[in-house]
Design an enzyme around this catalytic site. Structure first.
Site, PDB file in Angstrom:
ATOM      1  N   HIS A  24       0.833  -1.208   0.000  1.00 57.93           N
ATOM      2  CA  HIS A  24       0.000   0.000   0.000  1.00 57.93           C
ATOM      3  C   HIS A  24       0.865   1.254   0.000  1.00 57.93           C
ATOM      4  O   HIS A  24       2.059   1.195   0.285  1.00 57.93           O
ATOM      5  CB  HIS A  24      -0.917   0.031   1.235  1.00 57.93           C
ATOM      6  CG  HIS A  24      -2.107  -0.882   1.120  1.00 57.93           C
ATOM      7  ND1 HIS A  24      -2.052  -2.208   1.460  1.00 57.93           N
ATOM      8  CD2 HIS A  24      -3.376  -0.639   0.694  1.00 57.93           C
ATOM      9  CE1 HIS A  24      -3.244  -2.766   1.251  1.00 57.93           C
ATOM     10  NE2 HIS A  24      -4.067  -1.841   0.781  1.00 57.93           N
ATOM     11  N   LYS A  47      -0.565   4.783   4.580  1.00 65.50           N
ATOM     12  CA  LYS A  47      -1.483   3.846   5.252  1.00 65.50           C
ATOM     13  C   LYS A  47      -1.039   3.638   6.698  1.00 65.50           C
ATOM     14  O   LYS A  47       0.137   3.438   6.981  1.00 65.50           O
ATOM     15  CB  LYS A  47      -1.529   2.513   4.496  1.00 65.50           C
ATOM     16  CG  LYS A  47      -2.547   1.557   5.093  1.00 65.50           C
ATOM     17  CD  LYS A  47      -2.986   0.499   4.120  1.00 65.50           C
ATOM     18  CE  LYS A  47      -3.953  -0.490   4.755  1.00 65.50           C
ATOM     19  NZ  LYS A  47      -5.226   0.140   5.155  1.00 65.50           N
TER      20      LYS A  47
HETATM   21  N1  LIG Z   1     -12.961  -0.611   2.675  1.00 65.10           N
HETATM   22  C1  LIG Z   1     -12.165  -0.261   1.662  1.00 65.10           C
HETATM   23  O1  LIG Z   1     -12.295  -0.751   0.526  1.00 65.10           O
HETATM   24  C2  LIG Z   1     -11.101   0.763   1.913  1.00 65.10           C
HETATM   25  C3  LIG Z   1     -10.347   1.278   0.839  1.00 65.10           C
HETATM   26  C4  LIG Z   1      -9.419   2.272   1.100  1.00 65.10           C
HETATM   27  C5  LIG Z   1      -9.247   2.723   2.402  1.00 65.10           C
HETATM   28  N2  LIG Z   1      -9.977   2.175   3.415  1.00 65.10           N
HETATM   29  C6  LIG Z   1      -9.899   2.652   4.792  1.00 65.10           C
HETATM   30  O2  LIG Z   1     -10.699   3.829   4.889  1.00 65.10           O
HETATM   31  C7  LIG Z   1     -10.174   4.657   5.934  1.00 65.10           C
HETATM   32  C8  LIG Z   1      -9.904   6.047   5.374  1.00 65.10           C
HETATM   33  O3  LIG Z   1      -8.861   5.947   4.430  1.00 65.10           O
HETATM   34  P1  LIG Z   1      -8.255   7.252   3.741  1.00 65.10           P
HETATM   35  O4  LIG Z   1      -7.106   6.779   2.932  1.00 65.10           O
HETATM   36  O5  LIG Z   1      -9.348   8.035   3.109  1.00 65.10           O
HETATM   37  O6  LIG Z   1      -7.734   8.035   5.039  1.00 65.10           O
HETATM   38  P2  LIG Z   1      -7.431   9.585   5.192  1.00 65.10           P
HETATM   39  O7  LIG Z   1      -7.066  10.193   3.886  1.00 65.10           O
HETATM   40  O8  LIG Z   1      -6.487   9.698   6.346  1.00 65.10           O
HETATM   41  O9  LIG Z   1      -8.863  10.223   5.603  1.00 65.10           O
HETATM   42  C9  LIG Z   1      -9.426  10.005   6.856  1.00 65.10           C
HETATM   43  C10 LIG Z   1     -10.708  10.810   6.937  1.00 65.10           C
HETATM   44  O10 LIG Z   1     -11.351  10.568   8.198  1.00 65.10           O
HETATM   45  C11 LIG Z   1     -11.578  11.805   8.855  1.00 65.10           C
HETATM   46  N3  LIG Z   1     -11.490  11.577  10.291  1.00 65.10           N
HETATM   47  C12 LIG Z   1     -10.387  11.274  11.026  1.00 65.10           C
HETATM   48  N4  LIG Z   1     -10.733  11.121  12.328  1.00 65.10           N
HETATM   49  C13 LIG Z   1     -12.072  11.331  12.391  1.00 65.10           C
HETATM   50  C14 LIG Z   1     -13.018  11.338  13.452  1.00 65.10           C
HETATM   51  N5  LIG Z   1     -12.649  11.065  14.705  1.00 65.10           N
HETATM   52  N6  LIG Z   1     -14.324  11.608  13.147  1.00 65.10           N
HETATM   53  C15 LIG Z   1     -14.715  11.858  11.868  1.00 65.10           C
HETATM   54  N7  LIG Z   1     -13.843  11.884  10.824  1.00 65.10           N
HETATM   55  C16 LIG Z   1     -12.556  11.622  11.088  1.00 65.10           C
HETATM   56  C17 LIG Z   1     -10.504  12.730   8.317  1.00 65.10           C
HETATM   57  O11 LIG Z   1     -10.897  14.079   8.492  1.00 65.10           O
HETATM   58  P3  LIG Z   1      -9.792  15.253   8.747  1.00 65.10           P
HETATM   59  O12 LIG Z   1      -8.425  14.648   8.568  1.00 65.10           O
HETATM   60  O13 LIG Z   1     -10.141  16.298   7.720  1.00 65.10           O
HETATM   61  O14 LIG Z   1     -10.020  15.676  10.117  1.00 65.10           O
HETATM   62  C18 LIG Z   1     -10.522  12.328   6.845  1.00 65.10           C
HETATM   63  O15 LIG Z   1     -11.659  12.868   6.208  1.00 65.10           O
HETATM   64  C19 LIG Z   1      -8.917   3.936   6.443  1.00 65.10           C
HETATM   65  O16 LIG Z   1      -9.263   3.149   7.564  1.00 65.10           O
HETATM   66  C20 LIG Z   1      -8.524   3.055   5.271  1.00 65.10           C
HETATM   67  O17 LIG Z   1      -7.742   1.940   5.649  1.00 65.10           O
HETATM   68  C21 LIG Z   1     -10.906   1.218   3.173  1.00 65.10           C
END
Ligand SMILES: NC(=O)c1ccc[n+]([C@@H]2O[C@H](COP(=O)([O-])OP(=O)(O)OC[C@H]3O[C@@H](n4cnc5c(N)ncnc54)[C@H](OP(=O)(O)O)[C@@H]3O)[C@@H](O)[C@H]2O)c1
Length: 272
Positions: free
Chosen positions: A157, A161
């Site tokens: 990844h 991550k």
């Molecule tokens: N299921 C799947 O297929 C899949 C695919 C890809 C990723 N994921 C997972 O999805 C998650 C997000 O990935 P990403 O790459 O988008 O991460 P990211 O870029 O770090 O984004 C995280 C998001 O969550 C918000 N956030 C953080 N803490 C929060 C809280 N306490 N309450 C509400 N919002 C909060 C952040 O907002 P701010 O930073 O603006 O505060 C940001 O919008 C991870 O766990 C990743 O492993 C899953």
């Protein structure tokens, strides 16, 4: 048919923005609320313009509960720290929830089970249809091949991550362990010492690569005497997770309370 009203948690993140950019492919889904953390620099911005598309009239806020009135589904791609509050808010509002956030941890299991009695709940470490099918193939292979075929999982990844091994790698390993009648907790080998005993039969080994902008690659190896089976998936565009999540969301919103998985959605119209 009226549009599915959706609240997106984690709307400023890589996945959240991707979901916003993918919404035009789903004309029957309407974003009505968008949530970020309380310390987000994106607070107050429009979810559409923040994701680089046209203005949607949906402001990024940090208070979920007030956004859950009159919505059909909440979609969470944020951070494990938000999960307990998100579950409680969705249960209180009676709103189905699809959690794509990974790294939730076993301590949340009881809360997920309890929530699944009240609302339709789907927690998926990977919402791509390809990985959902990969898990089925891994299950079949682990069942069919004798236990002396060693299972190793390699995942790669991007450098940002935060959890390792990926939730997808763990889910694939769990499927394999269960198919062989065991428990991943007793079989997982997350790291190997520089020198030490040789690999034990039945172990499921993990290797983790982090770097660059790799979106997500998973390879499951079944290593036997004189042959090797490789089952692999590569995501080349984050949109596959968004498309899978939005398709499953439309299905989940119509389901009665319960715990669901991506396979339930993928095979809902299939004899597989
Ligand atoms: N299921 C799947 O297929 C899949 C695919 C890809 C990723 N994921 C997972 O999805 C998650 C997000 O990935 P990403 O790459 O988008 O991460 P990211 O870029 O770090 O984004 C995280 C998001 O969550 C918000 N956030 C953080 N803490 C929060 C809280 N306490 N309450 C509400 N919002 C909060 C952040 O907002 P701010 O930073 O603006 O505060 C940001 O919008 C991870 O766990 C990743 O492993 C899953």
């Amino acid at each position: 048919m009226s549009a599915l009203r959706l609240v997106l948690i984690g709307a400023s993140g890589r996945m959240g923005q991707q979901i916003v950019r993918t919404l035009p492919e789903f004309p029957s889904v309407r974003l009505t609320g968008a949530v970020v953390s309380g310390r987000s620099s994106a607070l107050g911005r429009d979810a559409g313009t923040f994701a680089g598309v046209s203005e949607l009239g949906v402001v990024l806020r940090c208070e979920l509960s007030s956004l859950l009135a009159d919505v059909d589904l909440a979609l969470d791609f944020s951070h494990p720290a938000a999960a307990t509050d998100t579950l409680a808010a969705c249960v209180a509002a009676g709103v189905p929830l699809l959690i794509g956030t990974t790294g939730l941890g076993s301590e949340l299991e009881a809360a997920l089970t309890a929530a699944g009695r009240e609302i339709a709940l789907l927690a998926a470490p990977n919402t791509s249809l390809g990985v959902t099918l990969l898990a089925e193939l891994v299950q079949r292979a682990a069942r069919a091949l004798p236990p002396n075929y060693d299972i190793e999982i390699i995942e790669s990844h991007h450098r940002g991550k935060r959890d390792a091994p990926s939730g997808t790698a763990l889910a694939l390993a769990e499927v394999a362990a269960e198919a062989r009648g065991g428990y991943l907790s007793q079989q997982a080998c997350f790291a190997r010492p520089r020198t030490g005993p040789a690999r034990e039969t039945g172990q499921i080994g993990f290797a983790v690569v982090r770097g660059g902008d790799l979106i997500g690659e998973h390879q499951v190896l079944f290593l036997g005497e004189g042959e090797r089976l490789q089952l692999a998936h590569s995501a080349t565009d984050r949109a596959v997770f968004a498309r899978g999540a939005l398709s499953a969301a439309q299905w989940l919103a119509r389901q009665p309370p319960g715990r669901y998985a991506m396979r339930d959605y993928l095979f809902s119209n299939s004899d597989l």
